[in-house]
Design a protein around this motif. Structure first.
Motif: not given
Length: 371
Positions: A22, A25, A56, A61-62, A88-91, A129, A131-132
């Motif tokens: 994290a 990123r 998060s 994004g990852s 995983i949630t990412t954008t 943008s 990631t969690e």
């Protein structure tokens, strides 16, 4: 990425890895970022309910390949401790959609159940943008110790005062006496930090705060708070691109010496040991044996310090023990990270305010430990 000590619990090593990625990123982002670590333990009446963890960030994004780094950790973690599942949630900043995945690292590599894409949601014309990563861990008997480790770990990240990174730690621990939450104060007596402040100056400021709070304790000492200007500082920095593996590598070291002879009300007077803060790529990391050997072999006595001994604890932290240190308390931080610009090997920053401590050769030796 640096690996946590093999003696660490699976919970600690897993959180170390997730926080590390994290932070990276966020480093790649061109905008200020927020990193949030959330931990929710079950109530005492909930029995063996799992410990829910979320890491998060608002960085870039990852890439799912990042999480393959956790393969070895998943294999060595008993299934009853962690089932290997990550949500995983990412954008990315240019993505119109938010992607959701379930990743099972306990499955065999060839299994189709290892990775699955969940329903996609959309941003509705907003731009962001991040990631969690969410997971569930077993509710260990040593939960209190694990929480103390996590609080200490995040506080150490704050020592670096990274330019574009704000950190939140939220711990919810319901009990029969009510819910207990943990928050970390980010205040500082240093009013000279700005967006243009260099990383070594930020480390100096952060280590001063660390020294004045006697190392990650919550409350600052009244006897020391008034004496920030009396702190003695030594700094050194090295950069290199001459060797392939260390291309762009920077090493920054700071020593803070706090005179204590007149601070008789300070409970840290005549403190006889120093835990060396070691960071890699903006995250606390175990120190290497070669770097520890440099610390132990340094001629401290020629600078007014008498080294009694030292050791590396189960977490890979280096602890130096002083003999007859009656005039001061010593705090040390070493940070190695990969910079953006390739530069020739040199020592470009040097000061010797630490009771005559010249750390030029020390930083050079620490730097030479990296292949």
């Amino acid at each position: 990425m640096p690996s946590p000590s093999s003696a660490s619990s699976p919970h600690r090593k897993l959180l170390h890895s997730l926080i590390y990625w994290a932070v990276q990123r966020c480093r790649m982002s061109e905008s200020p970022c927020r990193l949030t670590v959330s931990l929710k333990s079950p109530s005492e009446l909930a029995g063996p309910s799992p410990l829910r963890v979320s890491v998060s960030d608002t960085g870039v994004g990852s890439k799912l390949e990042e999480f393959l780094e956790l393969d070895a950790l998943a294999r060595e973690t008993p299934a009853e401790k962690w089932d290997g599942t990550l949500l995983i949630t990412t954008t990315g900043i240019n993505d119109k959609a938010i992607y959701h995945y379930q990743f099972n690292l306990q499955e065999d590599i060839s299994s189709s159940a290892r990775f699955s894409k969940l329903a996609t949601t959309y941003k509705n014309y907003t731009t962001f943008s991040g990631t969690e990563v969410c997971l569930c861990l077993s509710n260990e008997a040593d939960l209190g110790e694990f929480i103390l480790w996590l609080v200490d770990f995040v506080r150490k990240i704050l020592v670096l005062k990274a330019a574009n990174l704000a950190i939140e730690l939220a711990i919810e621990q319901p009990s029969s006496a009510g819910s207990r939450n943990v928050c970390l104060p980010c205040d500082s007596d240093d009013a000279h930090i700005s967006i243009t402040t260099s990383s070594i100056e930020r480390l100096v400021s952060g280590l001063k705060d660390y020294a004045l709070s006697h190392g990650n304790t919550c409350e600052k000492c009244d006897a020391c708070c008034m004496n920030r200007d009396r702190l003695k500082i030594g700094t050194g920095t090295a950069k290199n691109v001459g060797r392939r593996k260390s291309k762009g590598l920077l090493v920054e070291a700071v020593i803070v010496v706090a005179p204590t002879a007149s601070d008789l009300s300070c409970w840290m007077v005549n403190c006889s040991s120093t835990q060396v803060l070691h960071f890699e790529d903006f995250v606390p990391s175990p120190i290497s044996q070669s770097s520890f050997s440099v610390l132990m072999s340094m001629d401290w006595q020629s600078y007014g310090f008498k080294l009694k001994g030292g050791f590396m604890d189960d977490e890979g932290n280096a602890v130096l023990q002083w003999d007859n240190l009656t005039f001061a308390r010593v705090d040390i931080a070493v940070h190695t990270y990969h910079g953006v610009y390739p530069l020739i090997l040199c020592i470009f920053s040097f000061s010797s305010g630490c009771f005559g401590v010249d750390i030029y050769h020390w930083v050079f030796q620490v730097f030479s430990c990296y292949p």
